[in-house]
Design a protein around this motif. Structure first.
Motif, PDB file in Angstrom:
ATOM      1  N   ARG A 109      -4.084   6.950  -2.336  1.00 27.28           N
ATOM      2  CA  ARG A 109      -4.963   7.765  -2.788  1.00 27.28           C
ATOM      3  C   ARG A 109      -5.003   8.264  -4.325  1.00 27.28           C
ATOM      4  NH1 ARG A 109      -6.460  12.237   1.976  1.00 27.28           N
ATOM      5  NH2 ARG A 109      -7.057  10.834   3.453  1.00 27.28           N
ATOM      6  N   LEU A 110      -3.567   8.375  -4.631  1.00 27.66           N
ATOM      7  CA  LEU A 110      -3.351   8.959  -5.977  1.00 27.66           C
ATOM      8  C   LEU A 110      -3.060   8.100  -6.978  1.00 27.66           C
ATOM      9  CD1 LEU A 110      -0.368  11.393  -4.772  1.00 27.66           C
ATOM     10  CD2 LEU A 110      -2.882  12.010  -5.141  1.00 27.66           C
ATOM     11  N   ILE A 111      -2.804   6.679  -6.832  1.00 22.70           N
ATOM     12  CA  ILE A 111      -2.704   5.684  -7.875  1.00 22.70           C
ATOM     13  C   ILE A 111      -3.793   4.854  -7.950  1.00 22.70           C
ATOM     14  CG2 ILE A 111      -1.003   4.184  -8.695  1.00 22.70           C
ATOM     15  CD1 ILE A 111       0.030   7.140  -8.616  1.00 22.70           C
ATOM     16  N   ASP A 112      -4.376   4.208  -9.112  1.00 22.11           N
ATOM     17  CA  ASP A 112      -5.161   3.324  -9.122  1.00 22.11           C
ATOM     18  C   ASP A 112      -4.738   1.896  -8.655  1.00 22.11           C
ATOM     19  OD1 ASP A 112      -3.953   2.205 -11.308  1.00 22.11           O
ATOM     20  OD2 ASP A 112      -5.088   3.428 -12.773  1.00 22.11           O
ATOM     21  N   GLU A 113      -5.335   1.085  -8.476  1.00 19.56           N
ATOM     22  CA  GLU A 113      -4.884  -0.235  -7.767  1.00 19.56           C
ATOM     23  C   GLU A 113      -4.097  -1.035  -8.797  1.00 19.56           C
ATOM     24  OE1 GLU A 113      -7.002  -4.178  -5.419  1.00 19.56           O
ATOM     25  OE2 GLU A 113      -8.366  -2.530  -6.115  1.00 19.56           O
ATOM     26  N   ARG A 114      -4.169  -0.767 -10.100  1.00 18.27           N
ATOM     27  CA  ARG A 114      -3.381  -1.816 -10.890  1.00 18.27           C
ATOM     28  C   ARG A 114      -1.841  -1.036 -10.615  1.00 18.27           C
ATOM     29  NH1 ARG A 114      -6.293  -0.790 -16.508  1.00 18.27           N
ATOM     30  NH2 ARG A 114      -6.361   1.338 -15.395  1.00 18.27           N
ATOM     31  N   GLY A 115      -1.737   0.261 -10.583  1.00 17.49           N
ATOM     32  CA  GLY A 115      -0.253   0.603 -10.662  1.00 17.49           C
ATOM     33  C   GLY A 115       0.400   0.805  -9.234  1.00 17.49           C
ATOM     34  N   ARG A 116      -0.324   0.385  -8.093  1.00 19.37           N
ATOM     35  CA  ARG A 116      -0.001   0.633  -6.850  1.00 19.37           C
ATOM     36  C   ARG A 116       1.402  -0.297  -6.472  1.00 19.37           C
ATOM     37  NH1 ARG A 116      -5.809   0.836  -4.170  1.00 19.37           N
ATOM     38  NH2 ARG A 116      -6.302   2.782  -4.848  1.00 19.37           N
TER      39      ARG A 116
END
Length: 387
Positions: A109-116
């Motif tokens: 929920r908190l981190i965009d897909e690039r940084g997950r």
């Protein structure tokens, strides 16, 4: 990372670190010690499975993680008998089972897909942080292990509160619900190609790792050189194990640079070498300390590879797939702890660690010949569309 440190590194894996004290206080034999550790791993599995329907409420899972880890640790601290000790260890182990899907859900929920991928493996490295703290905690409370477990219980509550507070600080509208909600669409685990084999790999790796997690510190303590006073040899080894476990945060970069199968082989090879060193040369400081360092780095990186594998198998259902892989890992650890506990009483330590090496080697041998390509993060998403 703090919550993972408290629930995994302290409440869950702290049992193996404090096992010599428990054996002295409650007169535990190897089979009983292995059975208690097995119960802890099984409670982790039960909690993780129960957490799947609650994936829509990751904050609630964080609360369950902190509460169970704290209650179990306080029960250990107050245990008047081996039975109560076992109950406390089992309850404490459940905390980690709630923590994994809880933190995976929050990050989705908190981190965009690039940084997950990097965020997930960084949080996962909290296990190593907890192990380091556990080592220093043992050194500071060597004469009274009950105080240490009170501290662990308090730490579980404090990190739970800190996680809940920090999770409120950033909730991008673009990411809320994108992964977590999609992961709750109807699907079947059997729809995921190759998942059964990867779960088998995780279970075998877990079984092989159980030797060090359950009996590693006891083995090092018994074989420690005379130049090390008291239990300092094994305590230093555990601190090194935890410190090197933090390197597991590099797992995402490892997979991105190589491939899933190569990263799996390398991290499990580190586990094998570490287990061999602890089992066969525990009295040699250079070999023993190098071995526990390899084991710590390999174990946390291996679990990080499992997380990334889950994210690439089915990005929209990564919390559920992660739980499935970690449950398989814990079931393997439970079975390994029981088998190795029995061997502890009827055979020698080298035989025990040799059995662990065989199980760990199988984890590498049974992996698929090829894995998902590095840039193929969405290929299997279609399997999780509504039917």
């Amino acid at each position: 990372m703090g919550l993972i440190a408290a629930t995994y590194g302290l409440a869950r894996f702290g049992y193996g670190l404090f096992l010599p004290q428990f054996q002295e206080a409650f007169d535990l034999d190897g089979a009983t010690a292995g059975l208690i550790q097995s119960g802890s791993f099984l409670s982790y599995c039960v909690a993780a499975v129960l957490a799947v329907p609650g994936a829509r409420w990751p904050r609630g899972l964080v609360i369950a993680a902190g509460a169970s880890a704290s209650l179990g640790s306080l029960a250990v601290a107050a245990a008047p008998s081996g039975t109560v000790l076992g109950i406390g260890v089992v309850v404490a182990g459940a905390g980690a089972g709630f923590a994994t899907p809880g933190t995976v859900g929050l990050i989705a929920r908190l981190i965009d897909e690039r940084g997950r991928e990097r965020a997930q493996t960084t949080v996962n490295a909290g296990t190593g942080v907890g192990l380091v703290i556990a080592g220093f905690l043992l050194a500071a409370t060597a004469q009274n292990w009950r105080i240490a477990w009170v501290v662990i219980g308090v730490a579980a509550v404090l990190t739970m509160v800190a996680t809940l507070i920090s999770a409120r600080h950033r909730m991008p509208a673009s990411s809320v619900g994108s992964t977590t909600d999609s992961s709750l669409r109807p699907f079947h685990l059997f729809d995921v190609p190759g998942l059964g084999r990867i779960m088998t790999m995780a279970a075998l790796s877990g079984a092989g790792s159980a030797a060090v997690w359950t009996f590693g510190r006891t083995h090092l303590d018994a074989a420690g050189p005379d130049v090390f006073p008291g239990q300092s040899f094994s305590v230093i080894a555990w601190i090194l194990l935890g410190a090197m476990s933090v390197i597991g945060a590099l797992a995402a970069q490892l997979v991105q640079r190589w491939s899933l199968s190569r990263a799996w082989s390398v991290t499990n090879l580190a586990l094998l070498l570490g287990t061999a060193g602890v089992g066969l040369a525990p009295a040699h400081p250079v070999i023993a300390y190098s071995a526990v360092s390899l084991f710590g780095a390999g174990y946390t990186a291996m679990t990080g590879v499992l997380i990334v594998w889950a994210m690439r198998l089915a990005p929209r259902a990564s919390p559920v797939i992660t739980v499935a892989l970690f449950v398989a890992l814990a079931l393997g650890q439970a079975a390994g702890a029981m088998i190795l506990g029995t061997l502890h009483d009827v055979s020698s330590a080298p035989v025990l660690f040799l059995a662990a090496l065989i199980m760990g080697a199988l984890a590498i041998a049974v992996q698929p010949r090829s894995s998902l390509p590095k840039d193929n993060a969405a290929v299997l998403t279609a399997a999780f569309e509504p039917r």
